[in-house]
Motif scaffolding. Structure first.
Motif, short mmCIF file in Angstrom:
data_model
loop_
_atom_site.label_atom_id
_atom_site.label_comp_id
_atom_site.label_asym_id
_atom_site.label_seq_id
_atom_site.Cartn_x
_atom_site.Cartn_y
_atom_site.Cartn_z
N VAL A 76 61.49 11.94 -24.64
CA VAL A 76 60.39 12.32 -23.79
C VAL A 76 60.00 11.39 -22.66
CG1 VAL A 76 57.94 13.62 -24.03
CG2 VAL A 76 59.15 14.33 -25.28
N PRO A 77 60.37 11.52 -21.19
CA PRO A 77 60.09 10.23 -20.13
C PRO A 77 58.56 10.27 -20.31
CG PRO A 77 61.13 12.41 -19.14
CD PRO A 77 60.86 13.10 -20.30
N ALA A 78 58.05 9.07 -19.93
CA ALA A 78 57.19 8.20 -20.27
C ALA A 78 56.33 8.91 -18.89
CB ALA A 78 56.76 6.88 -20.08
N VAL A 79 57.11 9.10 -17.65
CA VAL A 79 56.45 9.51 -16.27
C VAL A 79 57.46 10.09 -15.99
CG1 VAL A 79 55.16 8.60 -14.22
CG2 VAL A 79 54.94 7.84 -16.24
N ASP A 80 57.20 10.89 -15.45
CA ASP A 80 58.19 12.16 -15.17
C ASP A 80 57.52 13.18 -13.65
OD1 ASP A 80 60.61 13.91 -13.83
OD2 ASP A 80 59.81 15.49 -16.08
N ILE A 81 58.09 12.35 -12.24
CA ILE A 81 57.50 12.77 -11.18
C ILE A 81 58.37 13.80 -10.77
CG2 ILE A 81 56.92 12.02 -8.91
CD1 ILE A 81 56.20 9.31 -10.84
#
Length: 283
Positions: A14-19
């Motif tokens: 699971v990405p830390a941040v997914d923009i």
């Protein structure tokens, strides 16, 4: 009252941040508008250090604010550890540090670090234990009872970083935290941050105007275009693990190669211009 507990460790995939395709348009006077960000997509892995760099006004800080749920995108979406940004803020999944330390002058070093824990109902023994742990981590044990006006600028920033780590976040969002410091203090703080990141394994999204700072600290450097802010290119920085980065890295051939790559991208696709883009430091 609650007691202090470790944040849940997110799943590795699971990405830390997914923009995803994020845009931000600000309304202006008389119907005009300003497009700060346009179609920005970026993924930050758990434990990864990613710097955002670009000319002044390119939307770096705007993007950081969107991740932090201090603002909302006009289009696209952002998820932090698989959650909407707002839920990640509620769950205290990230800590934030800004250019100004923002310490409360009437609180000691210990009191400032304890503040977010106090606001979230952690009991006094839990707060004190965690503050002592963090004060040791940032090397300020002998200043635990000091007030902000008794500290240097670099020491104040160390307190601010310790405060951002108080709730054991899995992500740090940092907006030019060393921008107001002199060059020698800035380099010492960069070394401190590398050590802290190696010990905490937190992911970091870091806004800076300094090319050497971005390269020294990062696993990847995101080079942004002038407004409307878009990602021009993401530059991998192959300088090894955080725990292995030391002062001598600034003399490494790989460091200078990455430095040149980022600098050329900031000058644009037509090759280097005379002087750097306004607002970008090449020192």
């Amino acid at each position: 009252m609650s007691t202090l507990s470790n944040s849940a460790v997110p799943a590795v995939d699971v990405p830390a941040v997914d923009i995803r395709s994020v845009g931000r348009i600000f309304p202006g006077r008389k119907g005009a508008s300003v497009t700060a960000l346009d179609n920005v997509s970026l993924t930050v892995a758990p434990g990864e250090f990613v710097s955002l760099i670009g000319p002044s006004g390119c939307g770096k800080s705007t993007l950081l604010r969107l991740i932090a749920d201090l603002d909302v995108p006009t289009s696209g979406n952002i998820r932090v550890f698989g959650k909407p940004a707002r839920q990640a803020r509620i769950d205290q999944d990230y800590g934030i540090a800004f250019q100004q330390a923002g310490l409360l002058p009437w609180r000691t070093v210990t009191g400032n670090i304890e503040l977010p824990l106090e606001l979230h109902g952690v009991d006094r023994p839990g707060r004190r234990a965690r503050a002592a742990e963090l004060i040791e981590l940032v090397g300020l044990t002998e200043f635990a009872g000091s007030y902000p006006d008794q500290l240097s600028g670099g020491m104040q920033q160390r307190v601010a970083i310790a405060r951002s780590l108080a709730e054991r976040p899995s992500l740090l969002l940092m907006d030019e935290p060393f921008g107001a410091l002199d060059e020698m203090t800035r380099e010492r703080m960069q070394n401190e941050l590398v050590r802290i990141c190696a010990e905490t394994a937190a992911a970091v999204v870091f806004v800076t105007h300094s090319i050497p700072e971005a390269v020294f600290l990062s696993n990847r450097v995101v080079v942004m275009s002038p407004r409307p802010g878009r990602i021009r290119r993401v530059v991998p920085v192959g300088l090894g693990a955080m725990r292995d980065r030391g002062e001598d890295l600034r003399e490494d051939a790989g460091f200078f190669r990455s430095l040149s790559t980022v600098r050329d991208l900031l000058h644009g696709d037509d090759g280097p211009a005379i002087g750097a883009p306004r607002g970008v430091e090449t020192r």
